[in-house]
Design an enzyme around this catalytic site. Structure first.
Site, PDB file in Angstrom:
ATOM      1  N   GLU A  97       0.832  -1.202   0.000  1.00 11.11           N
ATOM      2  CA  GLU A  97       0.000   0.000   0.000  1.00 11.11           C
ATOM      3  C   GLU A  97       0.868   1.255   0.000  1.00 11.11           C
ATOM      4  O   GLU A  97       1.930   1.290   0.617  1.00 11.11           O
ATOM      5  CB  GLU A  97      -0.938  -0.042   1.209  1.00 11.11           C
ATOM      6  N   CYS A 110       3.475   8.502   1.025  1.00  5.70           N
ATOM      7  CA  CYS A 110       3.953   7.561   2.045  1.00  5.70           C
ATOM      8  C   CYS A 110       4.105   6.211   1.348  1.00  5.70           C
ATOM      9  O   CYS A 110       3.124   5.643   0.870  1.00  5.70           O
ATOM     10  CB  CYS A 110       2.933   7.500   3.180  1.00  5.70           C
ATOM     11  N   CYS A 117       6.026  -7.310   6.930  1.00  6.80           N
ATOM     12  CA  CYS A 117       7.108  -6.812   7.796  1.00  6.80           C
ATOM     13  C   CYS A 117       7.563  -7.940   8.716  1.00  6.80           C
ATOM     14  O   CYS A 117       6.758  -8.746   9.165  1.00  6.80           O
ATOM     15  CB  CYS A 117       6.608  -5.632   8.625  1.00  6.80           C
ATOM     16  N   CYS A 121       6.247  -5.303  16.011  1.00  5.04           N
ATOM     17  CA  CYS A 121       5.758  -4.208  16.857  1.00  5.04           C
ATOM     18  C   CYS A 121       4.301  -4.528  17.213  1.00  5.04           C
ATOM     19  O   CYS A 121       3.480  -4.781  16.323  1.00  5.04           O
ATOM     20  CB  CYS A 121       5.863  -2.875  16.118  1.00  5.04           C
ATOM     21  N   CYS A 124       1.133  -2.479  15.650  1.00  3.73           N
ATOM     22  CA  CYS A 124       1.085  -2.156  14.219  1.00  3.73           C
ATOM     23  C   CYS A 124       0.396  -3.260  13.422  1.00  3.73           C
ATOM     24  O   CYS A 124       0.689  -4.443  13.593  1.00  3.73           O
ATOM     25  CB  CYS A 124       2.511  -1.961  13.703  1.00  3.73           C
ATOM     26  N   SER A 223      11.130   5.582  15.253  1.00  2.00           N
ATOM     27  CA  SER A 223       9.925   5.231  16.002  1.00  2.00           C
ATOM     28  C   SER A 223      10.355   4.835  17.409  1.00  2.00           C
ATOM     29  O   SER A 223      10.817   3.719  17.624  1.00  2.00           O
ATOM     30  CB  SER A 223       9.218   4.063  15.316  1.00  2.00           C
ATOM     31  N   CYS A 342      -0.951   5.712   9.816  1.00  6.14           N
ATOM     32  CA  CYS A 342       0.233   4.999  10.310  1.00  6.14           C
ATOM     33  C   CYS A 342      -0.162   3.709  11.000  1.00  6.14           C
ATOM     34  O   CYS A 342      -1.017   3.697  11.872  1.00  6.14           O
ATOM     35  CB  CYS A 342       0.946   5.820  11.378  1.00  6.14           C
TER      36      CYS A 342
HETATM   37  N1  SAH Z   1       9.121   0.405   9.935  1.00  2.21           N
HETATM   38  C1  SAH Z   1       9.209   1.815   9.949  1.00  2.21           C
HETATM   39  C2  SAH Z   1       8.208   2.525   9.059  1.00  2.21           C
HETATM   40  C3  SAH Z   1       6.774   2.051   9.079  1.00  2.21           C
HETATM   41  S1  SAH Z   1       5.734   2.500  10.407  1.00  2.21           S
HETATM   42  C4  SAH Z   1       9.111   2.339  11.358  1.00  2.21           C
HETATM   43  O1  SAH Z   1       8.854   1.547  12.250  1.00  2.21           O
HETATM   44  O2  SAH Z   1       9.329   3.515  11.582  1.00  2.21           O
HETATM   45  C5  SAH Z   1       5.492   4.226  10.348  1.00  2.21           C
HETATM   46  C6  SAH Z   1       5.161   4.823  11.698  1.00  2.21           C
HETATM   47  O3  SAH Z   1       3.861   4.429  12.160  1.00  2.21           O
HETATM   48  C7  SAH Z   1       6.127   4.384  12.792  1.00  2.21           C
HETATM   49  O4  SAH Z   1       6.476   5.482  13.587  1.00  2.21           O
HETATM   50  C8  SAH Z   1       5.286   3.413  13.599  1.00  2.21           C
HETATM   51  O5  SAH Z   1       5.760   3.249  14.895  1.00  2.21           O
HETATM   52  C9  SAH Z   1       3.938   4.066  13.516  1.00  2.21           C
HETATM   53  N2  SAH Z   1       2.816   3.182  13.846  1.00  2.21           N
HETATM   54  C10 SAH Z   1       2.732   1.853  13.665  1.00  2.21           C
HETATM   55  N3  SAH Z   1       1.521   1.405  14.073  1.00  2.21           N
HETATM   56  C11 SAH Z   1       0.825   2.489  14.501  1.00  2.21           C
HETATM   57  C12 SAH Z   1      -0.502   2.688  14.990  1.00  2.21           C
HETATM   58  N4  SAH Z   1      -1.346   1.680  15.106  1.00  2.21           N
HETATM   59  N5  SAH Z   1      -0.880   3.938  15.314  1.00  2.21           N
HETATM   60  C13 SAH Z   1      -0.039   4.986  15.151  1.00  2.21           C
HETATM   61  N6  SAH Z   1       1.211   4.862  14.684  1.00  2.21           N
HETATM   62  C14 SAH Z   1       1.648   3.626  14.360  1.00  2.21           C
END
Ligand code: SAH
Length: 350
Positions: A97, A110, A117, A121, A124, A223, A342
């Site tokens: 996406e 974006c 992945c 986390c 996510c 992050s 995000c």
């Molecule tokens: N792998 C990379 C980029 C993808 S995530 C990273 O971790 O930075 C992009 C951003 O979205 C990251 O800051 C991540 O922590 C955040 N993110 C992931 N899940 C989320 C959620 N459910 N709500 C808000 N931010 C989230």
């Protein structure tokens, strides 16, 4: 066609010199190579038939020997706030996406760097997908081009920014991400300024050092989400082998070499990090290297596991940081209604 067996070469995998040699070997003028390269990269035209300064014969020659694997928009959804989410199909049928985020001043793309992945986390949605494979540089570049076109055609405005915040961990696909960024910024490509590009990472210390050594010119976002190891490890298992101290050292090294402030992304969750001790730990972490903080809204992913912290606690974080000279912004989510925000990218179709 998908899965079509082909002996044709991917024309974007060869350089101008090799293409010149190809033309000469087929009785054509070498400068045709430059023309083709301009179509492919500068004008993002991937169909030989649209390369209007080439003769029919030259186009047919290209058709016979080459193809241009590319992505297609499989499904497009638009949020009520204007955000567009594209489900993009790759040439092997897998889907990632990419999101267009419009604001009054900017249009941001974006983009994804991996299919799924490998990091787990806990907050996510993409983490729930298995990592299938890395994207190649063209697949990353083509996502940018797709969104650039949508910006121009649907908003009448240019694409201004790119963030690597889609699916996947860009630093686990470093070579291809860098190749794509080089194309985006180069004179032969989209000529975008590096300072308009941000790479967001879970914070792989070794790779942050490597980026600094490589002299990259784009922005870095990390992050963070917690500045206390036990909490961060619960949220982001990568923290176990790559703890906050290693991360802070790598970021200090990044700053020393690049002189670019790092942005920390931080979500405040109820019962997880919504107290003064966590806020003070974040402040101490920020003091180690010049940095700023984006306090981002939590986008629920449907498992009911986490809830966004209360506004007054987020306000407390912001006050504490700002009083101590650290820029902290509260970021509103975009495209939540279409699961485009995000952490919500999960190839979910209804
Ligand atoms: N792998 C990379 C980029 C993808 S995530 C990273 O971790 O930075 C992009 C951003 O979205 C990251 O800051 C991540 O922590 C955040 N993110 C992931 N899940 C989320 C959620 N459910 N709500 C808000 N931010 C989230």
């Amino acid at each position: 066609m998908l899965g079509e067996m082909t002996s044709k070469k991917d024309i974007r995998k060869i350089d101008q010199k090799a293409l010149e040699a190809f033309f000469v070997a087929h009785g054509e003028k070498p400068y045709r190579a430059k023309q083709v390269m301009e179509w492919l990269w500068k004008k993002s035209v991937l169909d030989f038939e649209e390369m209007s300064n080439l003769s029919q014969k030259t186009r047919a020659l290209l058709q016979e020997y080459f193809h241009v694997p590319t992505i297609t928009v499989h499904r497009k959804q638009q949020s009520k706030d204007g955000t567009i989410k594209n489900a993009v199909k790759l040439s092997d049928g897998l889907i990632v996406e990419s999101v267009l985020i419009p604001t009054s001043k900017r249009i941001t793309a974006c983009v994804s760097s991996q299919v799924g992945c490998s990091l787990d986390c806990t907050f996510c949605a993409t983490a729930k997908l298995k990592r299938m494979r890395n994207l190649n540089a063209d697949e990353i570049y083509d996502q940018v081009v797709t969104i650039k076109r949508q910006a121009e055609e649907e908003f009448g405005r240019p694409l201004t920014n790119i963030v690597f915040m889609g699916m996947g961990e860009p630093l686990l696909n470093y070579q291809e991400v860098i190749k794509a960024i080089d194309r985006v910024t180069s004179d032969q490509g989209l000529m975008m300024a590096s300072k308009r590009i941000t790479l967001s990472t879970v914070g792989i210390a070794k790779m942050i050092r490597k980026m600094a050594d490589d002299g990259v010119k784009f922005n870095l976002a990390v992050s963070l989400h917690a500045a206390i190891d036990t909490t961060r490890t619960q949220l982001m298992p990568i923290n176990q082998s790559n703890n906050l101290n290693d991360l802070a050292d790598a970021i200090a090294y990044w700053y020393k070499l690049t002189k670019r402030k790092v942005t920390y992304e931080y979500v405040v969750w109820e019962g997880v990090n919504d107290n003064e001790q966590h806020a003070r730990a974040l402040l101490e972490f920020c003091k180690r290297t010049p940095s700023k903080v984006n306090l981002i809204e939590y986008n629920p992913i449907g498992d009911g596991k986490y809830a966004q912290g209360k506004a007054n606690i987020i306000g407390f974080y912001q006050d504490l940081l700002e009083r101590n000279g650290i820029v902290a912004r509260v970021r509103k989510s975009r495209g939540q209604d279409i699961d485009a925000a995000c952490g919500q990218l999960a190839n979910k179709f209804d």
